[in-house]
Design an enzyme around this catalytic site. Structure first.
Site, mmCIF file in Angstrom:
data_model
loop_
_atom_site.group_PDB
_atom_site.id
_atom_site.type_symbol
_atom_site.label_atom_id
_atom_site.label_comp_id
_atom_site.label_asym_id
_atom_site.label_seq_id
_atom_site.Cartn_x
_atom_site.Cartn_y
_atom_site.Cartn_z
ATOM 1 N N ILE A 185 -16.814 6.138 105.166
ATOM 2 C CA ILE A 185 -17.218 5.045 104.036
ATOM 3 C C ILE A 185 -17.844 6.014 102.842
ATOM 4 C CG2 ILE A 185 -18.912 3.225 103.467
ATOM 5 C CD1 ILE A 185 -18.441 2.421 106.434
ATOM 6 N N HIS A 445 15.294 13.026 103.509
ATOM 7 C CA HIS A 445 14.973 13.920 102.474
ATOM 8 C C HIS A 445 15.166 13.414 101.048
ATOM 9 C CE1 HIS A 445 14.466 18.080 100.926
ATOM 10 N NE2 HIS A 445 15.582 17.793 100.308
#
Length: 467
Positions: A185, A445
């Site tokens: 956080i 790819h």
């Protein structure tokens, strides 16, 4: 008095998902939420709003730092409108919470707003601004989540000395934001305000940031965030936080015991979260808590009272929205007589900074501690054509596999879109794939996912192709 097969207390990701699954399985279901909006911490003041601000601040940083390299020229100065940014964030939250209301209605789940508390094991009182309703439930599910923790000597004024809740709605960009805690956080919100122009100092008690994750990820993330301007002070023990007018002073001892002072205009206290059980009157139902304030449950997530269950942040384990969701479905299906399972080792952890950090399974540190013989394969993001095309070259993917059987024991990654890529790792490990299994799967790819294949190749007799 209305009677139900199941009553769920708390409407966060665990609670509302459990309620939906119970309704799908034919149970008459009620959900009780103390706040006016559904969705709990995650949707209102956690996961969703923080990601909205992370995305907005990322767009700003890209415009300031990288657009020119892409041949995009913006006349004049790029400026931040913090009020509009916070407003957009709130719009995302509102849209998301309204979606939960729709799902409750669609699944014919009765929604009660107010503080739910047990009168006994089968009766729940709901207090909405002094107006009391009572319902009866054959089975109940506690899904009340967690609240931000603090340190005993820190007085949170929620103006200058703040928690993540207040950090999500600041009306100005801090000049110097001091963050106590180098976990998920603190780092996410720290990066938001660092991108927008704040000086950010992170003070962490442990010797590295994100200390529960693999050490390699910690080192690479700190390097990348430091490059972006954030400052880190690890092995520092905070001992005092004081405010004078618009200034906050934080005093800490470094690892040698020398006092260090930090002065900022805001201090974000981000030292973890604690289970939230206040107001539930668990003693009236006879439900036990452990010494950490968590609701005690067995392997079926059942409390010591046979018809009451508990899930999510209020019980042991990682405080993650998706962990709570899995547990909510688990309880619903258990109540329906099914045989669900949860493999807690395969619940991924994610840090939504940029680069993103994601991991599943065992860390190297854990494998060493457990005395497991393993092999490792690692592949750098910068070796990917896709990463170079997008200018996101920080990070790597690491595959840990059993030395003898080649079964994958852990996958740890940092880079662009790893929060999404980790699902491939979870899928592979759920089916007990070997590193060679992953290395022989076709990966499109150019993609970031190719780094997973290459790391698996590296773990399989050091066969990576592109390094």
């Amino acid at each position: 008095m209305n009677s139900y097969d199941v009553a769920v207390i708390g409407s966060g990701p665990g609670g509302y998902v459990a309620a939906i699954r119970c309704a799908q399985l034919g149970m008459k279901t009620a959900i009780i939420e103390k706040y006016d909006t559904l969705g709990g911490t995650c949707l209102n003041v956690g996961c969703i709003p923080s990601k909205a601000l992370l995305d907005s601040s990322h767009h700003y940083e890209e415009a300031v730092k990288n657009f020119e390299a892409h041949g995009i020229e913006i006349p004049g100065e790029v400026k931040v409108n913090i009020e509009k940014m916070i407003s957009r964030k709130q719009g995302v939250v509102d849209q998301t919470t309204k979606g939960i209301e729709f799902l409750m209605d669609k699944n014919k789940i009765d929604v009660y707003h107010g503080v739910g508390s047990f009168k006994d094991a089968t009766h729940i009182s709901i207090d909405k601004d002094g107006e009391i309703q009572e319902i009866e439930a054959k089975r109940s599910l506690i899904a009340t989540g967690s609240k931000p923790s603090t340190l005993p000597f820190i007085k949170l004024d929620k103006e200058r000395i703040i928690t993540s809740t207040e950090a999500l709605k600041l009306k100005e960009i801090p000049k110097h934001l001091v963050i106590i805690g180098g976990g998920v956080i603190g780092l996410e919100l720290g990066q938001v305000y660092n991108r927008l122009g704040a000086q950010v100092s992170v003070i962490e008690y442990m010797d590295r940031i994100i200390p529960t994750m693999d050490g390699g990820l910690s080192k690479e993330l700190q390097r990348s965030l430091k490059k972006g301007g954030m400052k880190f002070y690890t092995s520092h023990k905070v001992k005092e936080v004081t405010r004078k007018a618009d200034k906050v002073c934080v005093k800490a001892d470094d690892k040698k015991g020398k006092e260090v002072s930090f002065e900022g205009d805001y201090c974000l206290v981000s030292v973890g979260r604690r289970p939230f059980t206040e107001g539930l009157n668990l003693d009236k139902a006879g439900v036990k808590l452990n010494d950490k304030g968590q609701v005690e449950v067995n392997e079926h997530l059942q409390t010591n009272v046979s018809n009451i269950y508990a899930i999510g942040d209020v019980i042991k384990g990682a405080m993650l929205a998706h962990k709570a969701e899995e547990e909510g479905v688990f309880v619903a299906e258990t109540l329906a007589g099914q045989k669900p399972h949860i493999n807690y080792n395969l619940i991924p952890g994610v840090v939504y900074t940029w680069p993103e950090v994601a991991a599943v399974g065992k860390t190297e540190e854990q494998l060493k501690e457990e005395g497991v013989s393993y092999k490792t394969g690692q592949f750098p993001m910068r070796a990917l054509g896709r990463a170079r095309a997008s200018m996101d070259i920080d990070g790597f993917v690491k595959v840990l596999a059993d030395e003898k059987t080649d079964e994958v024991l852990g996958i740890h990654m940092i880079g662009a879109r790893t929060a999404d890529l980790i699902a491939e790792a979870v899928t592979a490990m759920e089916y007990r794939a070997s590193a060679e299994d992953i290395s022989r799967m076709s990966h499109a790819h150019p993609t970031y996912a190719e780094a997973v294949k290459e790391a698996a190749l590296a773990a399989t007799d050091n066969r990576a192709l592109h390094v």
